[in-house]
Design a protein around this motif. Structure first.
Motif, PDB file in Angstrom:
ATOM      1  N   SER A 224       4.710  -8.622  -6.225  1.00  0.00           N
ATOM      2  CA  SER A 224       4.550  -7.222  -6.862  1.00  0.00           C
ATOM      3  C   SER A 224       3.677  -6.272  -5.897  1.00  0.00           C
ATOM      4  CB  SER A 224       3.602  -7.626  -8.212  1.00  0.00           C
ATOM      5  OG  SER A 224       2.985  -6.623  -8.694  1.00  0.00           O
ATOM      6  N   CYS A 225       2.632  -6.483  -5.285  1.00  0.00           N
ATOM      7  CA  CYS A 225       1.861  -5.498  -4.761  1.00  0.00           C
ATOM      8  C   CYS A 225       1.128  -5.790  -3.416  1.00  0.00           C
ATOM      9  CB  CYS A 225       0.753  -5.057  -5.812  1.00  0.00           C
ATOM     10  SG  CYS A 225      -0.485  -3.767  -5.238  1.00  0.00           S
ATOM     11  N   VAL A 226       1.263  -4.981  -2.725  1.00  0.00           N
ATOM     12  CA  VAL A 226       0.695  -5.568  -1.269  1.00  0.00           C
ATOM     13  C   VAL A 226      -0.224  -4.211  -0.883  1.00  0.00           C
ATOM     14  CG1 VAL A 226       1.276  -5.268   1.334  1.00  0.00           C
ATOM     15  CG2 VAL A 226       2.890  -5.968  -0.514  1.00  0.00           C
ATOM     16  N   THR A 227      -1.586  -4.514  -0.569  1.00  0.00           N
ATOM     17  CA  THR A 227      -2.548  -3.920  -0.549  1.00  0.00           C
ATOM     18  C   THR A 227      -3.305  -3.773   0.829  1.00  0.00           C
ATOM     19  OG1 THR A 227      -2.818  -3.956  -2.799  1.00  0.00           O
ATOM     20  CG2 THR A 227      -4.552  -2.565  -1.691  1.00  0.00           C
ATOM     21  N   GLY A 228      -3.749  -2.764   1.308  1.00  0.00           N
ATOM     22  CA  GLY A 228      -4.443  -3.214   2.639  1.00  0.00           C
ATOM     23  C   GLY A 228      -5.939  -2.655   2.320  1.00  0.00           C
TER      24      GLY A 228
ATOM     25  N   GLU B  67       3.245   1.229   4.301  1.00  0.00           N
ATOM     26  CA  GLU B  67       2.179   2.109   3.978  1.00  0.00           C
ATOM     27  C   GLU B  67       0.797   1.740   4.383  1.00  0.00           C
ATOM     28  OE1 GLU B  67       1.795   2.441  -0.333  1.00  0.00           O
ATOM     29  OE2 GLU B  67      -0.371   3.437  -0.121  1.00  0.00           O
TER      30      GLU B  67
ATOM     31  N   GLY C 131      10.610  -6.430  -0.923  1.00  0.00           N
ATOM     32  CA  GLY C 131      10.091  -5.622  -1.587  1.00  0.00           C
ATOM     33  C   GLY C 131       8.719  -5.054  -0.909  1.00  0.00           C
ATOM     34  N   CYS C 132       8.280  -5.867  -0.086  1.00  0.00           N
ATOM     35  CA  CYS C 132       7.022  -5.611   0.887  1.00  0.00           C
ATOM     36  C   CYS C 132       7.558  -4.396   1.627  1.00  0.00           C
ATOM     37  CB  CYS C 132       6.619  -6.962   1.690  1.00  0.00           C
ATOM     38  SG  CYS C 132       6.253  -8.314   0.606  1.00  0.00           S
ATOM     39  N   GLU C 133       8.836  -4.265   1.938  1.00  0.00           N
ATOM     40  CA  GLU C 133       8.920  -3.186   3.063  1.00  0.00           C
ATOM     41  C   GLU C 133       8.236  -1.900   3.046  1.00  0.00           C
ATOM     42  OE1 GLU C 133      13.143  -2.733   3.323  1.00  0.00           O
ATOM     43  OE2 GLU C 133      12.888  -0.797   4.727  1.00  0.00           O
ATOM     44  N   PHE C 134       8.430  -1.193   2.047  1.00  0.00           N
ATOM     45  CA  PHE C 134       7.688   0.093   1.916  1.00  0.00           C
ATOM     46  C   PHE C 134       6.336  -0.085   1.656  1.00  0.00           C
ATOM     47  CE2 PHE C 134      11.498   1.866   2.126  1.00  0.00           C
ATOM     48  CZ  PHE C 134      12.089   2.882   1.374  1.00  0.00           C
ATOM     49  N   GLN C 135       5.849  -1.055   1.248  1.00  0.00           N
ATOM     50  CA  GLN C 135       4.331  -1.313   1.075  1.00  0.00           C
ATOM     51  C   GLN C 135       3.659  -1.542   2.446  1.00  0.00           C
ATOM     52  OE1 GLN C 135       3.173  -2.539  -2.826  1.00  0.00           O
ATOM     53  NE2 GLN C 135       4.992  -3.529  -2.878  1.00  0.00           N
TER      54      GLN C 135
ATOM     55  N   ILE D  57       4.897   6.398   6.663  1.00  0.00           N
ATOM     56  CA  ILE D  57       5.899   6.648   5.436  1.00  0.00           C
ATOM     57  C   ILE D  57       5.304   7.774   4.769  1.00  0.00           C
ATOM     58  CG2 ILE D  57       4.545   5.095   4.187  1.00  0.00           C
ATOM     59  CD1 ILE D  57       7.313   4.369   2.953  1.00  0.00           C
TER      60      ILE D  57
END
Lengths: 379, 199, 192
Positions: free
Chosen positions: C61-65, C121, C114-118, C139
């Motif tokens: 769902s969500c990938v955060t740095g 980022e 789905g991790c591609e764009f995140q 991006i």
């Protein structure tokens, strides 16, 4: 200059692919959005979305402000549904802090979120049809209904779109009886508008010819690509966060979740119509059952609000998909890390896959059917 | 009965009905001829803040406590407290600038003000001819009398007035009760004990 | 029902030998403890979590740095849910040192598309390089941009022109950079 011979050695005409950029200034890209497409005649051979034109550094601004100070900024993320954005942020903070929301505030939140869903889907379909070339007729019919909902938001919160209405532990002000009567009137008139709207489009031969079998998204790709919201459900993924996480009072409400079969542009259009009908059902139940009581949790301070240390992720079913907030707190009055999981941004992952092999005009419609808002994509 | 083009004809019938109907039914005609006509915005609608004073502009409700300046998300408020000749703070602002090109009309300054001094206006016709200095509203532009507040937002203003009056009355009553208690205590004080014995 | 973090930890240690994994607790209210995985085995652990029948975590769902300046590492957090079994979230964390030439983690895009764009980022804003990412480039910022803006030690360029209501840091930097001070601020220097 000597150009390449027109008739090459194989006896056919020499062709070349053309690389153009659609956007960022373009009437159909839903904002400042650019697609670098490689065209062979009119067929799309490759497509790369380029975003970042509306990057306003929201996440870094939030690290410098108090927890409540980011609430007006969340209005401006997906600027069509400021109420839903507010709810996602309030939910994430309440989850991290363990704040309980009073019952009347929960009902008011559902009213705002579902009205937001109604006006978002109506505008999204309107814009999709405008991209098809319908020159604004369905769009302005949708906007006539949307005006009633925006007038209601203005009466309740003071502003049509940037509402800043939700607070941690409730909502900002209570709804007077006159405002509830206004909401009931909107909900009573909406099905008639939907019938007229559908008559314009659902069996229209032009819409059928342009939208069926265009931009098919297979179910496995939807799940692998983290697609959520109406786009995923149109492809057959039976996942609605309102039913899975049961946040708010959605476990007490009876509503269906429409799921599509083919996953083309027509399915994505029709699923939004069906979701609007379900939202009307939810609103009728909530407006009938809303209890009296306080609208804000008393233990939440307005100034100097501190969250306990730790991290947490809260998400809602926004009209465009799964909107989530990941918050890291160090126990202070400001966030340490504030991250938004935007549905429009992640739904763009599969744009290339859906557009390959279609014509340029179809690429525009496929983008319109994903329903992106650049405020959310770029933050 | 299905014929080719049925969907199209039904759609055209809808638009035709709306088009012809707009000549007969007023509610199908949604255009408002601005600026000759204006849509009445709801009372609650908010645009930019203004400062309220009761009797004279020299005595605004604002005490320059700077709470709104701290809480403002885009930091568009700039306050400097007024001081008298000896440097002692007089509880009122000398400088109160709001940059309305930065202000995002979020209403947080109104919510946190402890003195009901700053309120939201609903005037939206604020265009200026210059871009930079003209969009900063300074103290003279911001100060408006309570009558103006009652005119643009009657329900809110009457609520605020009632609450402030009740608070003032409660404070006066408490003060009177405290004075009465002190007087009663002094009266009920026993006479001082004799310092020596009388023989 | 989703296995608890301890059960998952045990199961992963059995299935992916050599994985160094520990549980990072979270606040009690949110109750989302995280599994911290080492970089070498992250992809294997991810594949295990996706395919194992009781977990079936097929939705990233969500990938955060997150930049932990004081602790000298940058963390990438993955929130995983299951569409097939309708449970979640399971939180996966990977850490990398903050120095730009050593800041590398494996990319989980081959496992969840789905991790591609995140992940792009996170690379753009934090400088974390994802090994194995199909298309790692900036991006949100423009291609020629040099720094990584979301890091805690990022210093924005001093290009102030007209700031009518400057505060705190902005005021200090405007004065230092010789920016134009507004009439009110300049004329009323408060004597403390």
């Amino acid at each position: 200059m000597i150009a390449e011979p027109l008739i090459n050695s194989a006896g056919t005409i020499t062709t070349q692919t053309l690389e153009i950029s659609i956007g960022p200034q373009h009437p159909s890209t839903h904002g400042v959005f650019r697609m670098d497409v490689v065209l062979d005649g009119e067929i799309v051979r490759a497509l790369k979305p380029v975003v970042g034109y509306l990057h306003r550094n929201h996440e870094q601004l939030a690290e410098k402000m108090a927890w409540l100070g980011s609430m007006p900024y969340t209005d401006r993320l997906d600027y069509f549904n400021s109420m839903s954005n507010n709810w996602a942020y309030a939910l994430a903070v309440e989850k991290l802090a363990g704040i309980k929301v009073p019952a009347r505030a929960e009902y008011i939140r559902v009213i705002m979120a579902e009205l937001s869903r109604l006006q978002n889907h109506a505008s999204a379909i309107g814009f999709l049809l405008q991209d098809c070339g319908a020159w604004g007729t369905p769009l302005l019919y949708a906007f006539k209904e949307r005006e009633k909902i925006l007038d209601f938001f203005e009466t309740v919160s003071g502003s049509r779109m940037m509402c800043n209405y939700f607070r941690f532990g409730g909502v900002r002000v209570d709804l007077a009886e006159a405002m509830l009567a206004m909401a009931r009137k909107i909900v009573a008139e909406f099905p008639k508008f939907l019938d007229e709207f559908e008559k314009l489009m659902t069996t229209n031969e032009v819409v059928l010819a342009r939208c069926q079998r265009v931009g098919i998204l297979p179910k496995e790709l939807a799940i692998a690509g983290s697609i959520s919201g109406p786009v995923a459900r149109a492809s057959g993924v039976e996942y609605d966060i309102r039913k899975v996480d049961k946040y708010g009072i959605y476990d007490r409400l009876e509503f269906g979740v429409p799921v599509g079969e083919v996953g083309d542009v027509y399915d994505r259009y029709y699923i939004r119509v069906l979701e609007m009908r379900e939202a009307v059902k939810i609103l009728q139940q909530v407006l009938r059952d809303i209890p009296a009581g306080p609208v804000q949790a008393v233990e939440v301070k307005l100034r100097g609000f501190k969250l306990p240390a730790g991290d947490g992720y809260g998400r809602i079913e926004g009209p465009k998909g799964e909107l989530g907030f990941y918050l890291v707190s160090e126990g202070g009055p400001k966030p340490y890390r504030y991250h938004i999981r935007p549905p429009s941004f992640i739904n763009l992952t599969v744009l290339e896959d859906m557009c390959l092999g279609h014509k340029v005009a179809d690429a525009i419609i496929i983008l319109g059917s994903i329903d992106i808002v650049l405020g959310e994509v770029d933050r | 009965m299905n014929y080719p083009g049925k969907g199209l004809m039904e759609g055209l019938a809808v638009t035709a009905r709306n088009f012809v109907g707009s000549y007969f039914y007023k509610d199908r005609l949604t255009t408002v001829q601005y600026p000759e006509e204006r849509v009445q915005t709801p009372e609650n609608s908010r645009t930019f803040p203004f400062l309220v004073f009761e009797d004279s502009p020299d005595k605004p409700r604002c005490t320059a406590c700077k709470i709104c300046e701290t809480e403002c998300p885009p930091k568009c408020i700039y306050i400097v407290m007024d001081r008298d000749d000896k440097g002692k703070p007089m509880q009122r602002p000398k400088v109160f600038d709001i940059d309305i090109s930065v202000c995002m009309q979020c209403q947080i300054c109104v919510e946190v003000c402890p003195f009901d001094a700053i309120k939201m206006d609903n005037d939206y016709e604020k265009s200026k001819y210059e871009r930079f200095d003209a969009l900063v509203e300074r103290l003279p532009d911001l100060l408006k009398p309570n009558e103006y507040y009652r005119k643009v937002k009657p329900t809110e203003a009457s609520e605020v007035d009632a609450r402030l009056k009740a608070e003032a009355e409660a404070k006066a009553a408490k003060k009177a009760a405290a004075a009465a208690a002190a007087a009663a205590k002094a009266a009920a004080q026993p006479p001082p004990a004799p310092t020596g014995t009388v023989t | 029902m989703i296995p608890t973090s301890e059960q998952l930890c045990e199961a992963i240690r059995v299935a992916v030998p050599g994985a160094v994994i520990e549980i990072v607790p979270s606040t009690p209210a949110a109750a989302q403890p995280a599994l911290l995985v080492d970089c070498e085995h992250a992809v294997a652990v991810a594949r295990y979590l996706k395919d194992e029948p009781t977990c079936r975590l097929d939705f990233c769902s969500c990938v955060t740095g997150v930049d932990y300046l004081a602790k000298s590492f940058i963390e990438v957090v993955y929130h995983l849910y299951s569409v097939a079994l309708k449970h979640g979230p399971v939180v996966l964390k990977v850490r990398a040192p903050r120095e730009l030439d050593q800041c590398r983690v494996p990319s989980l895009t081959p496992v969840w598309r789905g991790c591609e764009f995140q992940e792009r980022e996170a690379y753009d804003l934090y400088g974390v390089k994802f090994a194995g990412h199909p298309d790692l480039r900036r991006i949100l910022m423009w291609n020629e941009f040099a720094d990584h803006p979301m890091r805690k030690d990022y210093v924005p360029p001093a290009d102030y022109e007209w700031e009518p209501t400057p505060h705190d840091e902005v005021l200090k930097r405007t004065k230092a950079a010789g920016g134009i001070m507004p009439p009110s601020a300049a004329a009323t220097e408060v004597k403390k």
